[in-house]
Design a protein around this motif. Structure first.
Motif, mmCIF file in Angstrom:
data_model
loop_
_atom_site.group_PDB
_atom_site.id
_atom_site.type_symbol
_atom_site.label_atom_id
_atom_site.label_comp_id
_atom_site.label_asym_id
_atom_site.label_seq_id
_atom_site.Cartn_x
_atom_site.Cartn_y
_atom_site.Cartn_z
ATOM 1 N N LEU A 29 43.454 0.169 109.539
ATOM 2 C CA LEU A 29 43.542 1.640 109.551
ATOM 3 C C LEU A 29 43.726 2.158 110.979
ATOM 4 O O LEU A 29 44.429 3.150 111.198
ATOM 5 C CB LEU A 29 42.280 2.249 108.932
ATOM 6 C CG LEU A 29 42.227 2.216 107.401
ATOM 7 C CD1 LEU A 29 40.863 2.703 106.906
ATOM 8 C CD2 LEU A 29 43.336 3.061 106.784
ATOM 9 N N GLY A 30 43.102 1.456 111.918
ATOM 10 C CA GLY A 30 43.214 1.862 113.323
ATOM 11 C C GLY A 30 44.642 1.774 113.848
ATOM 12 O O GLY A 30 45.013 2.456 114.809
ATOM 13 N N ASP A 31 45.463 0.939 113.244
ATOM 14 C CA ASP A 31 46.850 0.755 113.695
ATOM 15 C C ASP A 31 47.838 1.715 113.030
ATOM 16 O O ASP A 31 49.040 1.690 113.333
ATOM 17 C CB ASP A 31 47.312 -0.690 113.406
ATOM 18 C CG ASP A 31 46.535 -1.700 114.244
ATOM 19 O OD1 ASP A 31 46.017 -1.292 115.309
ATOM 20 O OD2 ASP A 31 46.438 -2.873 113.824
ATOM 21 N N ARG A 65 60.802 9.219 92.122
ATOM 22 C CA ARG A 65 59.494 9.384 92.773
ATOM 23 C C ARG A 65 59.560 10.339 93.970
ATOM 24 O O ARG A 65 60.620 10.545 94.562
ATOM 25 C CB ARG A 65 58.939 8.021 93.200
ATOM 26 C CG ARG A 65 59.665 7.390 94.374
ATOM 27 C CD ARG A 65 59.123 6.008 94.655
ATOM 28 N NE ARG A 65 57.771 6.058 95.190
ATOM 29 C CZ ARG A 65 57.479 6.179 96.483
ATOM 30 N NH1 ARG A 65 58.448 6.256 97.371
ATOM 31 N NH2 ARG A 65 56.244 6.236 96.885
ATOM 32 N N GLN A 66 58.405 10.905 94.306
ATOM 33 C CA GLN A 66 58.306 11.671 95.551
ATOM 34 C C GLN A 66 58.259 10.647 96.679
ATOM 35 O O GLN A 66 57.389 9.771 96.668
ATOM 36 C CB GLN A 66 57.053 12.515 95.564
ATOM 37 C CG GLN A 66 57.060 13.598 94.508
ATOM 38 C CD GLN A 66 55.828 14.482 94.597
ATOM 39 O OE1 GLN A 66 55.327 14.753 95.676
ATOM 40 N NE2 GLN A 66 55.357 14.909 93.456
ATOM 41 N N PRO A 67 59.186 10.759 97.656
ATOM 42 C CA PRO A 67 59.349 9.664 98.620
ATOM 43 C C PRO A 67 58.069 9.261 99.343
ATOM 44 O O PRO A 67 57.872 8.093 99.635
ATOM 45 C CB PRO A 67 60.374 10.218 99.609
ATOM 46 C CG PRO A 67 61.074 11.312 98.892
ATOM 47 C CD PRO A 67 60.138 11.840 97.860
ATOM 48 N N TYR A 68 57.188 10.228 99.637
ATOM 49 C CA TYR A 68 56.020 9.897 100.477
ATOM 50 C C TYR A 68 54.709 9.926 99.695
ATOM 51 O O TYR A 68 53.653 10.206 100.256
ATOM 52 C CB TYR A 68 55.962 10.860 101.664
ATOM 53 C CG TYR A 68 57.217 10.795 102.501
ATOM 54 C CD1 TYR A 68 57.639 9.576 103.043
ATOM 55 C CD2 TYR A 68 57.975 11.929 102.731
ATOM 56 C CE1 TYR A 68 58.805 9.503 103.793
ATOM 57 C CE2 TYR A 68 59.136 11.861 103.485
ATOM 58 C CZ TYR A 68 59.545 10.636 104.008
ATOM 59 O OH TYR A 68 60.690 10.566 104.749
ATOM 60 N N SER A 69 54.763 9.614 98.414
ATOM 61 C CA SER A 69 53.546 9.731 97.592
ATOM 62 C C SER A 69 52.486 8.701 97.962
ATOM 63 O O SER A 69 51.313 8.909 97.704
ATOM 64 C CB SER A 69 53.902 9.603 96.112
ATOM 65 O OG SER A 69 54.315 8.290 95.814
ATOM 66 N N VAL A 70 52.897 7.577 98.555
ATOM 67 C CA VAL A 70 51.905 6.553 98.922
ATOM 68 C C VAL A 70 51.720 6.621 100.439
ATOM 69 O O VAL A 70 52.589 6.193 101.201
ATOM 70 C CB VAL A 70 52.359 5.150 98.478
ATOM 71 C CG1 VAL A 70 51.271 4.117 98.801
ATOM 72 C CG2 VAL A 70 52.666 5.130 96.977
ATOM 73 N N ASN A 71 50.594 7.191 100.872
ATOM 74 C CA ASN A 71 50.432 7.480 102.298
ATOM 75 C C ASN A 71 50.216 6.208 103.129
ATOM 76 O O ASN A 71 49.887 5.143 102.600
ATOM 77 C CB ASN A 71 49.309 8.499 102.511
ATOM 78 C CG ASN A 71 47.963 7.899 102.231
ATOM 79 O OD1 ASN A 71 47.469 7.062 102.992
ATOM 80 N ND2 ASN A 71 47.357 8.275 101.122
ATOM 81 N N SER A 72 50.398 6.362 104.448
ATOM 82 C CA SER A 72 50.353 5.200 105.352
ATOM 83 C C SER A 72 48.987 4.526 105.353
ATOM 84 O O SER A 72 48.892 3.304 105.495
ATOM 85 C CB SER A 72 50.666 5.637 106.781
ATOM 86 O OG SER A 72 51.826 6.400 106.810
ATOM 87 N N PHE A 73 47.917 5.323 105.227
ATOM 88 C CA PHE A 73 46.574 4.738 105.250
ATOM 89 C C PHE A 73 46.383 3.837 104.031
ATOM 90 O O PHE A 73 45.884 2.712 104.133
ATOM 91 C CB PHE A 73 45.510 5.850 105.257
ATOM 92 C CG PHE A 73 45.605 6.756 106.441
ATOM 93 C CD1 PHE A 73 45.126 6.352 107.682
ATOM 94 C CD2 PHE A 73 46.200 8.000 106.330
ATOM 95 C CE1 PHE A 73 45.218 7.179 108.793
ATOM 96 C CE2 PHE A 73 46.314 8.832 107.429
ATOM 97 C CZ PHE A 73 45.821 8.426 108.669
ATOM 98 N N SER A 74 46.776 4.345 102.885
ATOM 99 C CA SER A 74 46.621 3.556 101.660
ATOM 100 C C SER A 74 47.488 2.303 101.701
ATOM 101 O O SER A 74 47.083 1.240 101.223
ATOM 102 C CB SER A 74 46.978 4.403 100.431
ATOM 103 O OG SER A 74 46.025 5.430 100.297
#
Ligand code: PMP
Length: 364
Positions: A50-52, A244-253
């Motif tokens: 997560l830190g990265d 799909r919505q292009p950014y539905s899966v966020n970077s943290f997840s």
């Protein structure tokens, strides 16, 4: 202005906002989450990952690294995998891409209520093929017949909320019996004791119309991260990617899920322990007078108990234990669904049932 409901899409006008009825309780066994959480080793790696994360940048729309990891886990190509914001998003996108215009969706109630809700919202028509009222097994002949002209046929294995497994041989037969798609929802498959219960993913070579749904919410203790995935033929994956919505899966997840999938084998001991806890809880509850417990291949048990709604209230109010009340669902009269938790949580459930069942009729 007119009543807002009159302005809404007709298929949505009667809907109410989803209310999970979360109540603060000491023991929450209502949502089939994993009470153990992540192994400490994995948790530490997750925190580092997560830190990265570069939060100022948009996420990778198709979660390329995660997708690659999932593909190699199943011996598939990346193009056969798509990641969603929980399995729920992928179910919705399946109806969005393939439904509409009254397209026929077949499901086998009692089952996960989201199918009907999202299918109808996407203007599909839902045909029910009810499960056996005693065993909750799929009515195979009726389902083969109903699926023939369906756009999407859904088999949930293990089924929520009954815990019933459907044989792979039947899923293969079903794929051959329909021109439409077959969704095998395997949200709980890790608890079914593989390799004796292999995933329908092993059928993908032979069944081009098969869509397998999995999630990290249950066995992999990531309900809050919202990561689900579909395994299917590249053309089906492309269709899901297109709507799909292009950014539905966020970077943290994405970062958390990559770590969890890479370290997936480290979850095996707690999955095995949950299966063991399930066996103990089932046999303890089955000893109690008046209680029926169904066999389960998932991380929950379906039980039937007289005055189930009142029992549910007493569990919540007198014992601070939240389970899920299904007593108003057709086919599930007097049924509660109890998520299998840690040994002390299971023991508390058994104690609470003993206490409640000792009450006289007029004390209930
Ligand atoms: N399928 C079934 C049968 C489920 O029970 C659930 C979770 N309740 C899901 C799919 C979706 O889970 P999630 O959105 O958390 O991945």
């Amino acid at each position: 202005m007119r009543d807002v409901r009159e302005l809404m899409r007709p298929s949505a006008a009667a809907l109410e906002p989803y209310d999970p009825k979360f109540t603060p309780v000491s023991i929450n066994l209502s949502a089939n989450e994993n009470s153990y959480g992540m192994p400490v080793y994995v948790y530490d790696k997750v925190m580092r990952a997560l830190g990265d994360v570069k939060a100022n940048r948009y996420p990778d729309p198709l979660a390329t690294r995660l997708r690659g990891r999932l593909a190699s886990l199943y011996g598939l190509e990346s193009g056969q995998v798509i990641v969603g914001n929980g399995g729920d998003e992928l179910i919705f996108n399946l109806f969005l891409a393939f439904g509409g215009g009254g397209a026929k969706v077949v499901d086998c109630p009692p089952t996960f209520s989201i199918y009907r809700l999202y299918a109808e919202l996407c203007e599909c028509t839902v045909a029910d093929v009810p499960r056996d009222p005693e065993t909750f097994a799929v009515d195979e002949d009726a389902l083969l017949a109903e699926a023939a002209d369906a756009r999407i046929t859904i088999v949930t294995s293990p089924n929520n909320p009954t815990g019933t497994l459907t044989p792979l041989a039947f899923i293969e037969e079903l794929c051959a019996a329909t021109d439409g798609l077959v969704l095998a929802d395997e949200a709980y498959m890790e608890f079914a004791g593989a390799p004796s219960a292999p995933s329908a993913a092993t059928l993908l070579d032979r069944c081009p119309n098969l869509v397998v749904l999995r999630t990290l919410s249950k066995a992999f203790a990531l309900a809050g991260g919202r990561i689900g995935y579909v395994l299917a033929a590249p053309a089906i994956v492309s269709a899901l990617a297109a709507v799909r919505q292009p950014y539905s899966v966020n970077s943290f997840s994405q970062a958390v899920a990559e770590t969890v999938v890479r370290e997936g084998a480290r979850f095996a001991p707690t999955i095995a322990e949950l299966c063991e806890n399930r066996g103990i809880l089932a046999s303890e509850l089955a000893k109690l007078d008046g209680l029926t417990v169904w066999p389960s291949s998932a991380n929950f048990l379906l039980v039937r108990v007289p005055h189930a709604h009142r029992v549910w209230e007493l569990l919540r109010d007198e014992h601070s234990i939240l389970v899920r009340d299904f007593s108003a669902t057709p086919g599930l009269a007097d049924c509660l669904r109890i998520t299998v938790g840690r040994p002390e949580e299971c023991a508390a459930v058994v104690e609470a049932f003993i206490d409640i069942l000792s009450l006289k009729e007029d004390e209930l």
